[in-house]
Scaffold this motif. Structure first.
Motif, PDB file in Angstrom:
ATOM      1  N   VAL A  49       5.295  -3.056  -5.943  1.00 36.19           N
ATOM      2  CA  VAL A  49       4.303  -2.326  -6.732  1.00 36.19           C
ATOM      3  C   VAL A  49       3.347  -1.644  -5.756  1.00 36.19           C
ATOM      4  CG1 VAL A  49       2.502  -2.495  -8.470  1.00 36.19           C
ATOM      5  CG2 VAL A  49       4.469  -4.032  -8.560  1.00 36.19           C
ATOM      6  N   VAL A  50       3.347  -0.317  -5.778  1.00 38.99           N
ATOM      7  CA  VAL A  50       2.456   0.401  -4.870  1.00 38.99           C
ATOM      8  C   VAL A  50       1.058   0.379  -5.462  1.00 38.99           C
ATOM      9  CG1 VAL A  50       1.933   2.623  -3.817  1.00 38.99           C
ATOM     10  CG2 VAL A  50       4.307   1.837  -3.974  1.00 38.99           C
ATOM     11  N   GLU A  51       0.132  -0.136  -4.687  1.00 39.61           N
ATOM     12  CA  GLU A  51      -1.245  -0.243  -5.171  1.00 39.61           C
ATOM     13  C   GLU A  51      -2.082   0.925  -4.695  1.00 39.61           C
ATOM     14  OE1 GLU A  51      -2.897  -4.080  -4.216  1.00 39.61           O
ATOM     15  OE2 GLU A  51      -2.560  -4.591  -6.331  1.00 39.61           O
ATOM     16  N   VAL A  52      -2.862   1.427  -5.606  1.00 35.10           N
ATOM     17  CA  VAL A  52      -3.753   2.525  -5.247  1.00 35.10           C
ATOM     18  C   VAL A  52      -5.124   1.922  -4.957  1.00 35.10           C
ATOM     19  CG1 VAL A  52      -4.842   4.635  -6.102  1.00 35.10           C
ATOM     20  CG2 VAL A  52      -2.466   4.101  -6.715  1.00 35.10           C
ATOM     21  N   PRO A  53      -5.712   2.242  -3.797  1.00 38.56           N
ATOM     22  CA  PRO A  53      -7.013   1.627  -3.473  1.00 38.56           C
ATOM     23  C   PRO A  53      -8.089   2.050  -4.471  1.00 38.56           C
ATOM     24  CG  PRO A  53      -6.422   3.333  -1.869  1.00 38.56           C
ATOM     25  CD  PRO A  53      -5.235   3.155  -2.747  1.00 38.56           C
ATOM     26  N   LYS A  54      -8.936   1.104  -4.815  1.00 38.39           N
ATOM     27  CA  LYS A  54     -10.001   1.391  -5.773  1.00 38.39           C
ATOM     28  C   LYS A  54     -11.220   1.957  -5.057  1.00 38.39           C
ATOM     29  CE  LYS A  54      -8.786  -1.421  -9.662  1.00 38.39           C
ATOM     30  NZ  LYS A  54      -8.195  -2.788  -9.592  1.00 38.39           N
ATOM     31  N   LYS A  55     -11.363   1.565  -3.802  1.00 34.50           N
ATOM     32  CA  LYS A  55     -12.495   2.068  -3.012  1.00 34.50           C
ATOM     33  C   LYS A  55     -11.947   2.602  -1.694  1.00 34.50           C
ATOM     34  CE  LYS A  55     -16.666  -0.305  -4.408  1.00 34.50           C
ATOM     35  NZ  LYS A  55     -17.077  -1.713  -4.603  1.00 34.50           N
ATOM     36  N   SER A  93       0.848  -1.194   0.000  1.00 34.75           N
ATOM     37  CA  SER A  93       0.000   0.000   0.000  1.00 34.75           C
ATOM     38  C   SER A  93       0.887   1.248   0.000  1.00 34.75           C
ATOM     39  CB  SER A  93      -0.910  -0.007   1.226  1.00 34.75           C
ATOM     40  OG  SER A  93      -0.118   0.191   2.382  1.00 34.75           O
ATOM     41  N   TYR A  94       0.252   2.397  -0.321  1.00 33.13           N
ATOM     42  CA  TYR A  94       0.940   3.684  -0.318  1.00 33.13           C
ATOM     43  C   TYR A  94       1.567   3.937   1.054  1.00 33.13           C
ATOM     44  CZ  TYR A  94       1.243   8.832  -0.303  1.00 33.13           C
ATOM     45  OH  TYR A  94       1.658  10.116  -0.197  1.00 33.13           O
ATOM     46  N   SER A  95       0.816   3.632   2.097  1.00 33.40           N
ATOM     47  CA  SER A  95       1.324   3.919   3.438  1.00 33.40           C
ATOM     48  C   SER A  95       2.493   2.994   3.794  1.00 33.40           C
ATOM     49  CB  SER A  95       0.203   3.809   4.461  1.00 33.40           C
ATOM     50  OG  SER A  95      -0.446   2.574   4.322  1.00 33.40           O
ATOM     51  N   GLN A 138     -10.974   7.000   5.353  1.00 32.72           N
ATOM     52  CA  GLN A 138      -9.783   7.040   4.484  1.00 32.72           C
ATOM     53  C   GLN A 138      -9.835   8.266   3.575  1.00 32.72           C
ATOM     54  OE1 GLN A 138     -10.290   3.101   2.835  1.00 32.72           O
ATOM     55  NE2 GLN A 138      -8.300   2.450   3.680  1.00 32.72           N
ATOM     56  N   GLU A 139     -11.020   8.520   3.010  1.00 30.67           N
ATOM     57  CA  GLU A 139     -11.158   9.640   2.094  1.00 30.67           C
ATOM     58  C   GLU A 139     -10.864  10.953   2.823  1.00 30.67           C
ATOM     59  OE1 GLU A 139     -14.546   9.567  -0.470  1.00 30.67           O
ATOM     60  OE2 GLU A 139     -14.177  11.593  -1.199  1.00 30.67           O
ATOM     61  N   THR A 140     -11.380  11.090   4.039  1.00 36.17           N
ATOM     62  CA  THR A 140     -11.152  12.295   4.838  1.00 36.17           C
ATOM     63  C   THR A 140      -9.661  12.509   5.068  1.00 36.17           C
ATOM     64  OG1 THR A 140     -13.200  11.779   5.969  1.00 36.17           O
ATOM     65  CG2 THR A 140     -11.816  13.493   6.965  1.00 36.17           C
ATOM     66  N   ILE A 141      -8.971  11.394   5.433  1.00 36.37           N
ATOM     67  CA  ILE A 141      -7.541  11.502   5.721  1.00 36.37           C
ATOM     68  C   ILE A 141      -6.761  11.885   4.458  1.00 36.37           C
ATOM     69  CG2 ILE A 141      -5.502  10.180   6.411  1.00 36.37           C
ATOM     70  CD1 ILE A 141      -7.438   8.612   8.293  1.00 36.37           C
ATOM     71  N   LEU A 142      -7.148  11.271   3.334  1.00 29.97           N
ATOM     72  CA  LEU A 142      -6.423  11.559   2.092  1.00 29.97           C
ATOM     73  C   LEU A 142      -6.652  13.001   1.633  1.00 29.97           C
ATOM     74  CD1 LEU A 142      -6.656   8.275   0.008  1.00 29.97           C
ATOM     75  CD2 LEU A 142      -4.637   9.287   1.071  1.00 29.97           C
ATOM     76  N   ARG A 143      -7.861  13.485   1.838  1.00 29.72           N
ATOM     77  CA  ARG A 143      -8.135  14.886   1.477  1.00 29.72           C
ATOM     78  C   ARG A 143      -7.308  15.836   2.337  1.00 29.72           C
ATOM     79  NH1 ARG A 143     -11.661  15.477  -2.270  1.00 29.72           N
ATOM     80  NH2 ARG A 143     -13.086  13.760  -2.684  1.00 29.72           N
TER      81      ARG A 143
END
Ligand SMILES: [Zn+2]
Ligand SMILES: [Zn+2]
Length: 375
Positions: free
Chosen positions: A333-339, A277-279, A344-349
Motif C-alpha cells: 500500500v503506497v502511503e501518501v505523506p500527510k505532512k 512510501s511513494y519513493s 520535501q515540498e520543494t522536491i515534489l513541486r
C-alpha cells in the motif's frame, strides 16, 4: 458353500414353525458366545443358526429356500440378513428369548442379567483459543476439565455398597417389553426401569444412585502445527463416564484462532498489508515484513503499484495433512505523506513540473478548501 438350513437347525424338512423355533432356541443357547467365550467355532455356529432361523422362521423365505435353495435367497430383499455380530442377532430375535410367562430359558442359563442397554457417557466440548503463532508451530495445553467419573464408592452400580440393584419386575432385566403381533413382536423400552433392566432400592450415598460423581481433572492436549479455526481434536475417553458403569464419551477440543494484529489467514496462506512510501514503490526497496516466525526481509521491485500483491513462498502455515506450506501474501500500500517538510515540498513541486502536472500553489486545509468551494 453354505450348509443346509434344516441340517443346521437339526430339523426335518416338514418341521412346523414351532419345531423350528424350538430347534433354533436350543442351538442358539448351546453356541451362545457368553457360554463359549473366545470360541470362534461356537460363534460361527451361533450366527449360522440365526441365519437359518431368519429364513426358515419366515414363511415366504422358507418356501423360496425349499424351491431354489441358497441361490433363491440371493436376490434383493430375500437374502439372509448377514449378521455381523451377536448383538445384531439379539436385536432381531431377542423377543423369542425374553418375556412370555415365567422366567425364560435365557435368564435361567445366563443368570438373568438380561441384555439391558449400557449407556455410554456424554461427549464434552471445549473451545481452545490459540494465536496465529501457536497455530503455526503447534502447541500444548493443560485443560482443567470438570467431568463425570465412575463413582468409586459403588463402582458405578449406583447401589449402596453391600446392596444389589433389584432386577426389574416388569421386563425381568431385559430392559425392553414386547407386545406380540403375529409371529414377531414389537418391542419398546421398559417403562419401569427405562431400559436399565434393574432398579436401585438403596442408592449409593455418594452419587445418589447415578453411579457417577464430578471430578476436576487436567487433560493434556497436544495441538499440532497447522490447525485451523474450527479444527476439532478428539481426546478419546476424556468425556463423561457412562451412567451405571457405561463406557466414557470423548472430549472434543475445538480450536479457535484469535484475530491477529497484522495477519489474516486463508487456508494455509497468510495475508498482510505493507505500507511503503511513494519513493520506495517507485525506486524499489528492501523492507522488513512481519511473519509468523518473526520477521523476514522482502524486496519491493522498482515500479510496484499500490495494491499489488507480493508473494513470500513458504512463509505461511504448515499443512495439517503434510502438504506444502502456505505462502505469505503481502499487499503493498503506497502511503501518501500527510505532512511534508519544506525540502520535501520543494522536491515534489519540482517533480510535478517535470511531470507537467497541475498542482495547488499553496497547501490549504480541508476546511479552507471546502470554504473556497462553496464560495
Ligand atoms: Zn456411588
Ligand atoms: Zn424393566
Amino acid at each position: 458353500m453354505s450348509r443346509d438350513y434344516y441340517e443346521i437347525l437339526g430339523v426335518a424338512r416338514e418341521a412346523t414353525v414351532d419345531e423350528i423355533k424350538k430347534a433354533y432356541k436350543k442351538q442358539a443357547l448351546k453356541h451362545h458366545p457368553d457360554k463359549n467365550p473366545g470360541d470362534a467355532e461356537a460363534e460361527k455356529r451361533f450366527k449360522e443358526a440365526a441365519e437359518a432361523f431368519d429364513v426358515l422362521g419366515d414363511e415366504q423365505k422358507r418356501s423360496t429356500y425349499d424351491q431354489f435353495g441358497h441361490a433363491g435367497l440371493s436376490g434383493a430383499g430375500a437374502g439372509p440378513r448377514g449378521f455381523s455380530n451377536v448383538d445384531d442377532i439379539f436385536s432381531v430375535f431377542g423377543d423369542i428369548f425374553g418375556g412370555g410367562g415365567g422366567g425364560s430359558i435365557f435368564e435361567d442359563l445366563f443368570g438373568g442379567s438380561g441384555r439391558a442397554q449400557v449407556q455410554p457417557g456424554e461427549n464434552l466440548r471445549a473451545e481452545i483459543p490459540i494465536t496465529f503463532e501457536e497455530a503455526s508451530t503447534g502447541t500444548h495445553r493443560e485443560l482443567a476439565v470438570t467431568r463425570r467419573v465412575t463413582c468409586g464408592t459403588c463402582e458405578g452400580s449406583g447401589a449402596r455398597p453391600g446392596t444389589e440393584p433389584e432386577t426389574c419386575s416388569l421386563c425381568r432385566g431385559v430392559g425392553q417389553v414386547q407386545q406380540s403381533q403375529g409371529f414377531f413382536s414389537i418391542r419398546s423400552v421398559c417403562p419401569q426401569c427405562r431400559g436399565e433392566g434393574s432398579r436401585i432400592t438403596s442408592p449409593c450415598a455418594d452419587c445418589g444412585g447415578e453411579g457417577r460423581t464430578r471430578l476436576k481433572e487436567d487433560v493434556s492436549l497436544d495441538i499440532p502445527a497447522g490447525v485451523q479455526d474450527g479444527t476439532r481434536i478428539r481426546v478419546s475417553g476424556a468425556g463423561n463416564a457412562g451412567p451405571r458403569g457405561g463406557p466414557p464419551g470423548d472430549l472434543h477440543a475445538v480450536i479457535r484462532l484469535e484475530a491477529h494484529e497484522f495477519f489474516q489467514r486463508h487456508e494455509n496462506d497468510v495475508f498482510c498489508e505493507l505500507p511503503v512510501s511513494y519513493s520506495q514503490a517507485a525506486l524499489g526497496a528492501k523492507v522488513e515484513v512481519p511473519t509468523l516466525g518473526g520477521k523476514a526481509s522482502m524486496s519491493v521491485p522498482a515500479g510496484t503499484q499500490s495494491g499489488e500483491i507480493l508473494r513470500m513462498r513458504g512463509q505461511g502455515f504448515p499443512s495439517l495433512h503434510g502438504h506444502r506450506k502456505g505462502d505469505q501474501l503481502v499487499k503493498v500500500v503506497v502511503e501518501v505523506p500527510k505532512k511534508l517538510s519544506e525540502e520535501q515540498e520543494t522536491i515534489l513541486r519540482r517533480l510535478a513540473e517535470l511531470e507537467e502536472k497541475e498542482v495547488g500553489t499553496k497547501r490549504h486545509s480541508f476546511f479552507e478548501r471546502l470554504k473556497n468551494y462553496f464560495e
